[in-house]
Design an enzyme around this catalytic site. Sequence first.
Site, short mmCIF file in Angstrom:
data_model
loop_
_atom_site.label_atom_id
_atom_site.label_comp_id
_atom_site.label_asym_id
_atom_site.label_seq_id
_atom_site.Cartn_x
_atom_site.Cartn_y
_atom_site.Cartn_z
N GLU A 13 0.86 -1.19 0.00
CA GLU A 13 0.00 0.00 0.00
C GLU A 13 0.89 1.23 0.00
OE1 GLU A 13 -1.62 -2.14 2.87
OE2 GLU A 13 -2.50 -3.07 1.12
N ASP A 35 -5.09 8.43 11.34
CA ASP A 35 -3.73 7.95 11.59
C ASP A 35 -3.16 8.44 12.91
OD1 ASP A 35 -2.88 6.34 9.27
OD2 ASP A 35 -3.48 8.15 8.17
#
Lengths: 254, 393
Positions: free
Chosen positions: A45, A56
Amino acid sequence: MNRIDQKFRENKKLLSIYFSAGFPNLDDTVPILKKLQTAGVDMVEIGLPFSDPLADGPTIQASSSQAILNGMTTEKLFSQLEGIRKHIKIPLVLMGYFNPMMQYGIEKFCSRCETIGIDGIIIPDLPVDVYHENYKALFDKHGLYNMFLITPQTSEARIKYIDKVSNGFIYMVSSASVTGAKSTFGNTQTEYFKRIATLKLKTPTVIGFGISNQETYKIACDQSRGAIIGSAFIQFLEKEGEEKIGSFIKSIRG
Amino acid sequence: MNYNVDEKGYYGDFGGAFIPEMLYPNVEELRNNYLKIEAEPLFKKEFDTLLKNYVGRPTPLYFAKRLSKRYNTKIYLKREDLCHTGAHKVNNTIGQILVAKRLGKTRIIAETGAGQHGVATATVCALMGIECIVYMGELDIKRQAPNVARMKMLGAEVRPAKSGSKTLKDATNEAIRDWINNPINTHYIIGSVVGPHPYPDMVARFQSVISQEIKWQLQDLEGRDYPDHLIACVGGGSNAAGLYYHYLNDQRVNIIAVEAAGKGIDSGKSAATSALGKEGIIHGSKTLLMQTSDGQITEPYSISAGLDYPGVGPMHANLFRSKRAEFISIPDQEAMDWGLTLSQMEGIIPAIETAHAFAALDVRKFGPEEIIVFNCSGRGDKDLDTYIDYFKL
Ligand SMILES: Cc1ncc(COP(=O)(O)O)c(C=O)c1O
């Protein structure tokens, strides 16, 4: 056939690695991809950095900010990836937030991905239903898969809906949390992994968020088709440098 | 055209809920319940009672005589600065804490820029005896020390947001991350008409008490229940949404929104989102926001910490695009001068955010018989240090 589907046909547990494009240095993208492939990683990814990565934790926040400071942009990433399929055979997925893609133009974005040979996209802040109503036709036209997340809080009905409309794989977020390395999984997580396993979904699942070492990788592999490692890899990259990527992968796979 | 939210959570092209799957259950729970809860007679009673006895509502609609004379028009001030805690923000936090209680939440998080919303949240949490954590950019913590002290005194924990630019947008990111990490027991009290649906609509509804009161107050004072112009400053847009709410679809009423131009629209140091923003996604909402051509969100600037948000609520993005509202932007200097003017002509020291709105009087002509209602969104106590520095008081 989409490379992601091909990969999932292989009779093995998969290790997928996430990294922020443009980190630690702007031009590291291709060298990192080559080393990951050489080390036997099954899928990658590639993170498109965003100034405000809501889902995140600190590690990916920092690598994203640094990548932007280094000069990474959507256009820059595409130009780095031009011709990548001469060297890289494993499935490649772009992972990024929706705003930069919108600004680039979704149609143009998909078309560049197709030309380069990107197999799928993960957009954490583009909900399944909005995708279906507005963008699925476009993704299909360019042969791109869009993978969705599920979490321990996702209801069974919604998981089944996501399974129905998914292709490629379902990204199982390991716990109710933002991204970040954890050293171990508790009972709640293993129970959740087992609960999903018993649903017998048509789409393969891969576990991500919090995978950091051999122990967490093995648990993920026991309960799904494999694992995605992000923060722990980025921390390693920052400390040890890309030359040692092979030893990191070995330490995970054992 | 209807300027309220539609059943899918959009205002024209703007709004929606662009949220990670991790937030889906929380936001869905809210979406399924907020209208039901708000319609409960017991909820209404509790909300109205607290607004009356705790916040001090209704706030006066005050005819500004000297100002009206100078500008040869009829100027009214809706005195939200007289609310408990010093700004309109508390209307929303009272509403949301009552929603949170009904959803069984035991922990409250909030973001704050200037600290006004943080103080208003800490206040209602103290009132209800609920744990309160306020995220605030590390830079803002330094800039707004008195409000940090107030939050602490009220029993809240103030957590510095150290990521990104260390200001309001980063505090909002941190609050959202906290909510992802605490999906079951926590309610996130957003401070403006921003964020994923249903937040913009829910916050606008709680703030709509402002225009609800104006209707009967104007009827009493002027014999008609609508003004010719409504003027408010816009950061995220909550005080403006409250002022406009009951007049959104009343075309007799002209709507004026005032943004912070900072050091000037073209200076690179501005918060005039309608002029500088492009369509995109910020904090789960599709709206206008300031960003680079590559889609990275940029840092806004204004002398007032409450207006330097890089986006604007989706309701306002739609009012702008559909031309239902006039948008103007006012630089720091003019806003600061208006802080002094309002103080010395009406004896009201406004928040610097609020002062921006009044500068519309210098930008635009109003007729002698026209009725203008300004939202006097907050008082200037929190800004004294900035005023002292600026005017060498
Ligand atoms: C007094 C006052 N007015 C206006 C604002 C701007 O917020 P909004 O646009 O949501 O009303 C603030 C924000 O802190 C404020 O304190």
